[in-house]
Design a protein around this motif. Structure first.
Motif, mmCIF file in Angstrom:
data_model
loop_
_atom_site.group_PDB
_atom_site.id
_atom_site.type_symbol
_atom_site.label_atom_id
_atom_site.label_comp_id
_atom_site.label_asym_id
_atom_site.label_seq_id
_atom_site.Cartn_x
_atom_site.Cartn_y
_atom_site.Cartn_z
ATOM 1 N N MET A 1 0.675 -1.180 -0.053
ATOM 2 C CA MET A 1 0.079 0.002 -0.129
ATOM 3 C C MET A 1 0.989 1.190 -0.067
ATOM 4 O O MET A 1 0.333 2.221 -0.700
ATOM 5 C CB MET A 1 -0.933 -0.072 1.223
ATOM 6 N N SER A 2 2.039 1.208 0.537
ATOM 7 C CA SER A 2 3.201 2.399 0.831
ATOM 8 C C SER A 2 3.369 2.688 -0.479
ATOM 9 O O SER A 2 3.868 3.766 -0.790
ATOM 10 C CB SER A 2 3.952 2.273 1.928
ATOM 11 N N ASP B 1 4.165 10.423 -0.905
ATOM 12 C CA ASP B 1 4.566 10.905 0.435
ATOM 13 C C ASP B 1 4.043 9.877 1.503
ATOM 14 O O ASP B 1 2.960 10.223 1.979
ATOM 15 C CB ASP B 1 4.435 12.280 0.654
ATOM 16 N N PRO B 2 4.666 8.725 1.747
ATOM 17 C CA PRO B 2 4.141 7.770 2.789
ATOM 18 C C PRO B 2 4.007 8.507 4.018
ATOM 19 O O PRO B 2 2.950 8.307 4.943
ATOM 20 C CB PRO B 2 5.240 6.616 2.813
ATOM 21 N N ALA B 3 4.832 9.507 4.691
ATOM 22 C CA ALA B 3 4.724 10.119 5.813
ATOM 23 C C ALA B 3 3.519 10.981 6.073
ATOM 24 O O ALA B 3 2.961 10.870 7.206
ATOM 25 C CB ALA B 3 5.996 10.914 6.214
ATOM 26 N N ALA B 4 3.158 11.500 5.042
ATOM 27 C CA ALA B 4 2.044 12.290 5.036
ATOM 28 C C ALA B 4 0.807 11.689 4.631
ATOM 29 O O ALA B 4 -0.295 12.290 4.434
ATOM 30 C CB ALA B 4 1.947 13.693 4.028
#
Length: 100
Positions: A60-61, A66-69
């Motif tokens: 999914m990532s 932007d995985p962090a956001a």
């Protein structure tokens, strides 16, 4: 997949209550068939489930800019399914721009 879901419940119980997996029985009750099925999982099965969950989260990532956001890639980065049979069973059919 009931087995997958019930194994997740077992994983949660083992983690939450610090009990060995052999002390947890997940019970599936099929109302329509009036059928009860008990499911158990051993430590190896739970380790495999943890790997599955990690792999699923990783997949999914990959779809995020932007995985962090938690920001997804642009809509154009996602391909539409060409199989209408699959589309009819999709959980996202109502939101799909292909069918709007």
């Amino acid at each position: 997949n009931h087995e997958l879901q019930l194994t997740c419940y077992t994983l949660y119980a083992v983690d939450q209550w610090q009990v060995p997996p052999e002390h947890v029985t997940a019970t599936e009750f099929q109302l329509a068939a009036n059928q009860i099925t008990e499911h158990t999982a051993d430590a190896t099965t739970l380790a495999t489930m943890k790997d599955y969950i990690r792999d699923s989260a990783d997949e999914m990532s990959f779809l995020l800019d932007d995985p962090a956001a938690n920001q997804p890639q642009p809509e154009a980065a996602f391909e539409f399914c060409e199989d209408e049979t699959t589309c009819r069973r999709c959980n996202f059919l109502k939101a799909c721009p292909r069918w709007a």
